[in-house]
Every structure is written in C-alpha cells, then in structure tokens.
Design an enzyme around this catalytic site. Structure first.
Site, short mmCIF file in Angstrom:
data_model
loop_
_atom_site.label_atom_id
_atom_site.label_comp_id
_atom_site.label_asym_id
_atom_site.label_seq_id
_atom_site.Cartn_x
_atom_site.Cartn_y
_atom_site.Cartn_z
N CYS B 86 0.91 -1.07 -0.05
CA CYS B 86 0.02 -0.06 0.02
C CYS B 86 0.85 1.16 -0.02
O CYS B 86 1.59 1.50 -0.86
CB CYS B 86 -1.13 -0.18 1.02
SG CYS B 86 -2.26 1.10 1.07
N HIS B 203 -3.58 -5.85 1.08
CA HIS B 203 -2.68 -5.96 2.13
C HIS B 203 -2.82 -7.39 2.74
O HIS B 203 -3.72 -7.85 3.63
CB HIS B 203 -3.90 -5.16 3.33
CG HIS B 203 -3.62 -3.79 3.33
ND1 HIS B 203 -2.62 -2.99 3.79
CD2 HIS B 203 -4.20 -2.86 2.44
CE1 HIS B 203 -2.64 -1.48 3.57
NE2 HIS B 203 -3.53 -1.62 2.91
N GLU B 205 -1.06 -8.67 5.10
CA GLU B 205 -0.65 -8.93 6.42
C GLU B 205 -2.19 -8.79 7.05
O GLU B 205 -2.17 -8.89 8.40
CB GLU B 205 0.15 -7.70 6.80
CG GLU B 205 -0.55 -6.51 7.02
CD GLU B 205 -0.64 -5.62 5.89
OE1 GLU B 205 -0.50 -6.12 4.68
OE2 GLU B 205 -0.83 -4.19 5.94
#
Lengths: 80, 230
Positions: B86, B203, B205
């Site tokens: 990002c 994302h 994560e």
C-alpha cells in the site's frame, strides 16, 4: 529571490480530478469549458542573487522531490 | 535471520506487518524509525502501509527521501527481499526501486473492500507459496492505488514478467469490472527486474488469522520466511 514552480500532468496521463472539476463547472452553468487539467503551484523563497544558479537548484529540487517525472512536467520561473 | 519494518510518521500498518512477520519467522522484526540511517544485518525489509507524512506533495514522496531509504535501496541492490504494501508500494515507486507510479483512484473515492487477485508470478521469495493462476481474496484500502506507467515501461514490465498480481474476477478473469482503482493492465503488484522487491496495493498482512476473515495472506509470509532461511 522567489522561485515559482508549476507542476502539471504530462499529456496522455489521465486526470480524474481535472475531469471532476470540469463536471462541477458544467454543473454550475459554466458553458464552453473544453477540458480541465489540475496541477500544483509551489513558491520557494531563495537566498542568494544569481538567477541562473537558482534556476539550476530549483530544477534539481523538481527532479529529486517536487515532481514525479514519470507523470509530471515542471516549469521554473525565477523572480529577481 | 532478522527482518525490519520501516516506520514513518503516519505509518499505520506497521504493527500488522510486524505480527505477520513474527508469526512466520518466529522472531519479532526490528522496528526501524525513518530517521535512522543504519539497518544492520537484516535479511528482509518491509515498508508498511499508512499515510507517511500525511501523503503531502504525493503519496510516498517524502518518505522516499527519508535517511533510512538510502539503506533500503542499498540492501535491495544486494538482493535482500523488500516488500512494500500500500503506502509502502507508493514509497518504493517514489524512491525508484520499482517502476511506475500510484495515482489517485480513477473513481476519486477511497476504496476499502476485499478484491480478488490472480497470481501472475509464483517463483519469487514473496509468491513461492502460491501457484501461477491461483486466485486469492485480499483486502485493499487506499485512495491512491491507480498504477500507471508509460507504454514503454509497461511493455518492459510485461516482457520481463514483473507483474506479480492482477485484479480479477473470482474465476480469475481479468476485467475492467474487477479493477477497483483504474490501474493499468489491472496491475495490483509489481516486482523489480531482479524479483527481490515487490510492491502491492492489497494487504496480505490483514489476512493471516481466521478471526480477521481468513488466512489468504499467510502463504506470502511463510514463503518469505523459507526464502530468507534458505
């Protein structure tokens, strides 16, 4: 001395913000607007009094930080 | 073996990526402040999401010129894997480690939802846990994720097989309708020429725990752990 830097999108780079502004202007009744492109304007106060050195320095600032030359052009004006 | 997470003023996914890396590596990563200038003995670097420097001037532009980024660029040049997610992707394009630029979303709206991604490269430190053609569902959350580059650069990216992920339909079809932000060629993630630097807008994560909706991001961190242990 003062430097004035205009940063504009290169031709061919889509500008959705410019399009949105264009659309709003039409909504406000402003006819005859063919296109809108949005950019940035930056004023820099410089010490020193050599316009050529100032122009070279500000151009380097544009290359390193102020503009992303993948998508943007820049133009530097120096006011004595 | 140690990993580092670079933290800028305005980073807000640094804790998430630290949790993901610790789960995969077994040790907590170093959290390295942007003003630091040393990155000793690090085998893996993550540049997290967020809004570094408030996105002033351009997303990632200020962070790309932070003192620590000189070290990140130097490590990348030595082959250390660098993952930018990002805002981290924006920082890596601004500092020249990755080609192209992330512009304002074509819709002008902040996009925050799950998207489907087609895996385009499997044989990297980041994507070794996926197969080419796999479709993974991962969240995006960004305002400036519209990947753009000039036609010559796009051609070289495609010719060198540097696209890691594309936005796609759930069945893997790459279409305009599946493109959340206007990215050129539906590009969601791109690698450098050597394949050791990856930038991606989605994302992974945020998807490492069933409690958070799934574990589709876990294979990336497991693969990274295996790659740096090898």
């Amino acid at each position: 001395m003062k430097a004035r830097v205009h940063i504009t999108l290169k031709n061919g780079v889509l500008d959705p913000q410019g399009k949105a502004i264009h659309h709003s202007l039409e909504g406000l009744g402003f006819d005859g607007v063919d296109d809108v492109r949005q950019g940035k304007f930056i004023e820099i106060e410089l010490s020193g009094n050599d316009p050529d050195a100032a122009r070279a320095s500000v151009s380097e600032m544009c290359e390193k930080l102020l503009a992303n030359t993948v998508i943007e052009n820049y133009a530097v004006e120096i006011d004595d | 073996m140690s990993a580092a997470v670079i933290v800028f003023p305005g980073s807000n996914c640094d804790r998430d990526i630290a949790v993901a890396l610790e789960a995969a590596l077994g040790t907590a990563p170093l959290m390295v402040w942007h003003g630091d200038s040393a990155l000793p003995g690090v085998d893996l670097i993550a540049v997290p999401g967020g809004f570094s420097y408030g996105d002033y001037l351009r997303s990632g532009a200020m962070a790309a010129n932070s003192p620590i980024m000189r070290e990140v660029v130097s490590h990348a040049g030595r082959g250390v894997p660098v993952l930018g997610i990002c805002n981290g992707f924006q920082v890596l394009t601004e500092c020249g480690l990755l080609p192209g630029v992330l512009m304002r979303n074509a819709s002008l709206k902040f996009v925050c939802r799950d998207v489907d991604l087609r895996v385009e490269r499997g044989n990297t430190a980041f994507t070794g846990g996926y197969k080419v053609g796999d479709v993974i569902r991962i969240p995006v959350a960004h305002h400036d994720g519209n990947y753009f580059t000039d036609p010559d650069t796009l051609k070289s990216i495609e010719d060198n097989d540097q696209v890691a992920f594309r936005y796609c339909e759930p069945d893997g079809t790459v279409s305009d309708a599946a493109n959340p932000n206007g990215s050129l060629a539906n590009i969601a993630g791109v690698l450098n020429g050597n394949g050791n630097v990856l930038g991606m807008m989605p994302h992974p994560e945020r998807l490492i725990d069933p409690l958070l909706g799934g574990t589709g991001g876990t294979p990336m961190f497991t693969a990274l752990a295996e790659a740096v242990a090898a």
